[in-house]
Design an enzyme around this catalytic site. Structure first.
Site, PDB file in Angstrom:
ATOM      1  N   ASP A 198       0.790  -1.247   0.000  1.00  0.00           N
ATOM      2  CA  ASP A 198       0.000   0.000   0.000  1.00  0.00           C
ATOM      3  C   ASP A 198       0.822   1.299   0.000  1.00  0.00           C
ATOM      4  O   ASP A 198       0.506   2.234   0.761  1.00  0.00           O
ATOM      5  CB  ASP A 198      -0.962   0.015   1.207  1.00  0.00           C
ATOM      6  N   HIS A 208     -10.633   6.971   1.849  1.00  0.00           N
ATOM      7  CA  HIS A 208      -9.265   6.858   1.331  1.00  0.00           C
ATOM      8  C   HIS A 208      -9.215   5.800   0.242  1.00  0.00           C
ATOM      9  O   HIS A 208     -10.049   4.890   0.208  1.00  0.00           O
ATOM     10  CB  HIS A 208      -8.288   6.487   2.468  1.00  0.00           C
ATOM     11  N   LYS A 239      -7.086  -4.967  -3.050  1.00  0.00           N
ATOM     12  CA  LYS A 239      -7.838  -5.508  -1.915  1.00  0.00           C
ATOM     13  C   LYS A 239      -8.716  -4.420  -1.330  1.00  0.00           C
ATOM     14  O   LYS A 239      -8.427  -3.229  -1.512  1.00  0.00           O
ATOM     15  CB  LYS A 239      -6.869  -6.048  -0.852  1.00  0.00           C
ATOM     16  N   CYS A 248      -2.038  -2.852   7.607  1.00  0.00           N
ATOM     17  CA  CYS A 248      -1.927  -3.763   6.456  1.00  0.00           C
ATOM     18  C   CYS A 248      -0.648  -4.594   6.453  1.00  0.00           C
ATOM     19  O   CYS A 248      -0.684  -5.765   6.075  1.00  0.00           O
ATOM     20  CB  CYS A 248      -2.140  -2.996   5.167  1.00  0.00           C
TER      21      CYS A 248
HETATM   22  C1  VGL Z   1      -4.686   0.600   5.710  1.00  0.00           C
HETATM   23  C2  VGL Z   1      -6.275   1.451   7.117  1.00  0.00           C
HETATM   24  C3  VGL Z   1      -7.231   1.344   6.131  1.00  0.00           C
HETATM   25  C4  VGL Z   1      -3.253   0.210   5.514  1.00  0.00           C
HETATM   26  C5  VGL Z   1      -5.624   0.482   4.719  1.00  0.00           C
HETATM   27  O1  VGL Z   1      -2.789   0.170   4.360  1.00  0.00           O
HETATM   28  O2  VGL Z   1      -2.573  -0.055   6.532  1.00  0.00           O
HETATM   29  N1  VGL Z   1      -5.020   1.075   6.910  1.00  0.00           N
HETATM   30  N2  VGL Z   1      -6.892   0.856   4.933  1.00  0.00           N
HETATM   31 ZN    ZN Z   2      -8.318   0.938   3.386  1.00  0.00          ZN
END
Ligand code: VGL
Ligand code: ZN
Length: 198
Positions: free
Chosen positions: A9, A82, A107, A152
């Site tokens: 991510d 987000h 995802k 994540c």
């Molecule tokens: C994530 C919160 C919501 C991450 C993704 O990538 O850690 N955290 N969505």
């Molecule tokens: Zn997220």
């Protein structure tokens, strides 16, 4: 033994200026790019939510970001909107060397279930398909880096260890959100699951 680098991510919304910015999120990009050459495979994950996703506080009247809600699969932290599919926030950081990726795993596209882990949605049972990809390519040894350490990266590393992969998390190429001690809890959970933290 074949080794995969899994980059979690590294997207604009998790970098400074983004909707769910992690301090320092962009500082890890050059180090991640440099690490790619050392691996047999490079896999990127991309948080990829439809507008109105159930993990967004804005989808729950009266709720604020960073609160929680009970979902059929357990307690869910509520986030600011987000990584909405196709927006600039969901794009990879411009300096991330995405050309090196063999595979991009998206995802969080299921409107009703969040997915922190690159392997399973937050119900801990719906697979993303990444396990099958790694096994059919003989990739047994996984190194994880990226954002955010305590969500994540943590969920991905713990799931991978439970599935029997050898897992290392490179802490210096990760940054955390750290909600109410979530980083310390994540590090303890990863160690308990048999993840190597370096
Ligand atoms: C994530 C919160 C919501 C991450 C993704 O990538 O850690 N955290 N969505
Ligand atoms: Zn997220």
């Amino acid at each position: 033994m074949s080794r995969a680098l899994i980059v979690i991510d590294v997207q604009n919304d998790f970098c400074p200026g983004g909707a769910l910015a992690v301090a320092g999120g962009d500082e890890i990009v050059p180090g991640i790019n440099a690490l790619m050459a050392e691996f047999d495979a490079v896999i990127l994950t991309q948080d990829w939510h439809p507008a109105g996703h159930s993990s967004f506080a804005s989808s729950h009247p009266g709720k604020e970001p960073f609160g929680t809600v009970e979902m059929p699969y357990g307690t869910q932290v509520l986030w600011p909107d987000h990584c909405v599919q196709g927006t600039a926030g969901s794009a990879f950081h411009a300096l991330l060397d995405t050309d090196r990726a063999d595979l991009i795993v998206r995802k969080g596209y299921n409107p009703a279930i969040d997915s922190y882990s690159a392997f399973f949605e937050n119900d801990h049972s719906t697979p993303t398909g990444l396990e099958g990809y790694l096994r059919t390519r003989g990739l047994t040894d996984l190194t994880m880096v990226g954002l955010a350490t305590d969500f994540c990266v943590n969920f991905s590393a713990v799931d991978a260890a439970k599935l029997g992969f050898t897992v290392t998390v490179q802490n210096q190429l990760c940054w955390a959100i750290d909600l109410d001690g979530s980083l310390a809890a994540a590090q303890e959970g990863m160690l308990t699951a048999g993840v190597t933290l370096v």
